[in-house]
Design a protein around this motif. Sequence first.
Motif, PDB file in Angstrom:
ATOM      1  N   LYS A   1       0.825  -1.209   0.000  1.00 15.16           N
ATOM      2  CA  LYS A   1       0.000   0.000   0.000  1.00 15.16           C
ATOM      3  C   LYS A   1       0.858   1.257   0.000  1.00 15.16           C
ATOM      4  O   LYS A   1       0.570   2.226  -0.727  1.00 15.16           O
ATOM      5  CB  LYS A   1      -0.934  -0.010   1.208  1.00 15.16           C
ATOM      6  CG  LYS A   1      -2.067  -1.026   1.103  1.00 15.16           C
ATOM      7  CD  LYS A   1      -2.982  -0.965   2.318  1.00 15.16           C
ATOM      8  CE  LYS A   1      -4.114  -1.975   2.182  1.00 15.16           C
ATOM      9  NZ  LYS A   1      -5.009  -1.969   3.374  1.00 15.16           N
ATOM     10  N   ILE A   2       1.924   1.253   0.800  1.00 17.73           N
ATOM     11  CA  ILE A   2       2.771   2.448   0.848  1.00 17.73           C
ATOM     12  C   ILE A   2       3.564   2.599  -0.449  1.00 17.73           C
ATOM     13  O   ILE A   2       3.831   3.712  -0.910  1.00 17.73           O
ATOM     14  CB  ILE A   2       3.725   2.410   2.078  1.00 17.73           C
ATOM     15  CG1 ILE A   2       4.319   3.806   2.313  1.00 17.73           C
ATOM     16  CG2 ILE A   2       4.812   1.378   1.900  1.00 17.73           C
ATOM     17  CD1 ILE A   2       3.312   4.861   2.661  1.00 17.73           C
ATOM     18  N   ASP A   3       3.929   1.467  -1.072  1.00 23.53           N
ATOM     19  CA  ASP A   3       4.608   1.537  -2.372  1.00 23.53           C
ATOM     20  C   ASP A   3       3.691   2.142  -3.432  1.00 23.53           C
ATOM     21  O   ASP A   3       4.124   2.954  -4.258  1.00 23.53           O
ATOM     22  CB  ASP A   3       5.051   0.139  -2.814  1.00 23.53           C
ATOM     23  CG  ASP A   3       6.300  -0.327  -2.085  1.00 23.53           C
ATOM     24  OD1 ASP A   3       6.965   0.524  -1.455  1.00 23.53           O
ATOM     25  OD2 ASP A   3       6.613  -1.530  -2.146  1.00 23.53           O
ATOM     26  N   LYS A   4       2.418   1.768  -3.410  1.00 22.79           N
ATOM     27  CA  LYS A   4       1.442   2.312  -4.357  1.00 22.79           C
ATOM     28  C   LYS A   4       1.246   3.808  -4.116  1.00 22.79           C
ATOM     29  O   LYS A   4       1.149   4.604  -5.053  1.00 22.79           O
ATOM     30  CB  LYS A   4       0.123   1.567  -4.223  1.00 22.79           C
ATOM     31  CG  LYS A   4      -0.935   1.997  -5.214  1.00 22.79           C
ATOM     32  CD  LYS A   4      -2.210   1.183  -5.063  1.00 22.79           C
ATOM     33  CE  LYS A   4      -3.266   1.632  -6.063  1.00 22.79           C
ATOM     34  NZ  LYS A   4      -4.522   0.834  -5.920  1.00 22.79           N
ATOM     35  N   PHE A   5       1.191   4.180  -2.833  1.00 21.00           N
ATOM     36  CA  PHE A   5       1.046   5.590  -2.466  1.00 21.00           C
ATOM     37  C   PHE A   5       2.251   6.395  -2.947  1.00 21.00           C
ATOM     38  O   PHE A   5       2.112   7.479  -3.514  1.00 21.00           O
ATOM     39  CB  PHE A   5       0.900   5.695  -0.945  1.00 21.00           C
ATOM     40  CG  PHE A   5       0.941   7.098  -0.408  1.00 21.00           C
ATOM     41  CD1 PHE A   5      -0.102   7.973  -0.635  1.00 21.00           C
ATOM     42  CD2 PHE A   5       2.027   7.537   0.333  1.00 21.00           C
ATOM     43  CE1 PHE A   5      -0.069   9.267  -0.148  1.00 21.00           C
ATOM     44  CE2 PHE A   5       2.068   8.829   0.831  1.00 21.00           C
ATOM     45  CZ  PHE A   5       1.018   9.699   0.592  1.00 21.00           C
ATOM     46  N   HIS A   6       3.436   5.857  -2.736  1.00 22.36           N
ATOM     47  CA  HIS A   6       4.667   6.528  -3.153  1.00 22.36           C
ATOM     48  C   HIS A   6       4.686   6.700  -4.672  1.00 22.36           C
ATOM     49  O   HIS A   6       5.030   7.785  -5.191  1.00 22.36           O
ATOM     50  CB  HIS A   6       5.875   5.702  -2.699  1.00 22.36           C
ATOM     51  CG  HIS A   6       7.197   6.335  -3.031  1.00 22.36           C
ATOM     52  ND1 HIS A   6       7.846   7.187  -2.169  1.00 22.36           N
ATOM     53  CD2 HIS A   6       7.980   6.250  -4.131  1.00 22.36           C
ATOM     54  CE1 HIS A   6       8.971   7.591  -2.720  1.00 22.36           C
ATOM     55  NE2 HIS A   6       9.081   7.032  -3.910  1.00 22.36           N
TER      56      HIS A   6
END
Length: 219
Positions: A69-74
Amino acid sequence: MTQFMTVDQKIQQALQWWFYREFLKLFLESEQIRDDLLQESFTIRRNLDLLAINNHNLSGTKIQDYIKKIDKFHHSLVQLSDRLCPISIQDSLPLSIEYLLEPWINSSPYLDFQINMPNYWRLEEPKCSWIIIRVLEELLKITLPESEIIPPIYIHITLKQIGSIGLLAVKISYPDISTLIFYSHLPELEYLYDSFKFLISGKCSYFHKNLISIWHFYW
């Protein structure tokens, strides 16, 4: 001095003033995303990696879900900041052009791009590069079909310097005369030319030969 300006000169000055203010806002917003939000998301990502190593109370599956999820956000933040103002626009106009064309090249197999960029380019003001990028983007949106056609359309894009003058040349080879006439005589093209001339004090020329439309932008 302003009392001796023509109406066209006053309009040009007003448009340039408005554009530069808008450009500055986009530029500063993209820089803030890169300096703050992207750094913060990287820190969160790093902490999740450490959590996966040191904390045995959370399942590996749950931690991996958070990491995805944080990779997608980044990734979304990177795309957003580059849409506002590409990071390469401060250093290299050729790189900015290549970055702009990448989505077309990857997602539109019926468009055959040939790109001729110089290895070295002069130092360009970011606001000037931004105008060039947006003009090229709008030109392609106006003159290229959104749906697949056969045979493919060939697009040749060249950036070069002639003395102290920059030149962006765009050649589009259409499959038939009806397609050429439709996409090369749209009224939006006149608006684009006028905007370019007003905002950057540049010049534009257009002509076609056989089934090839050719646009030249000078500044």
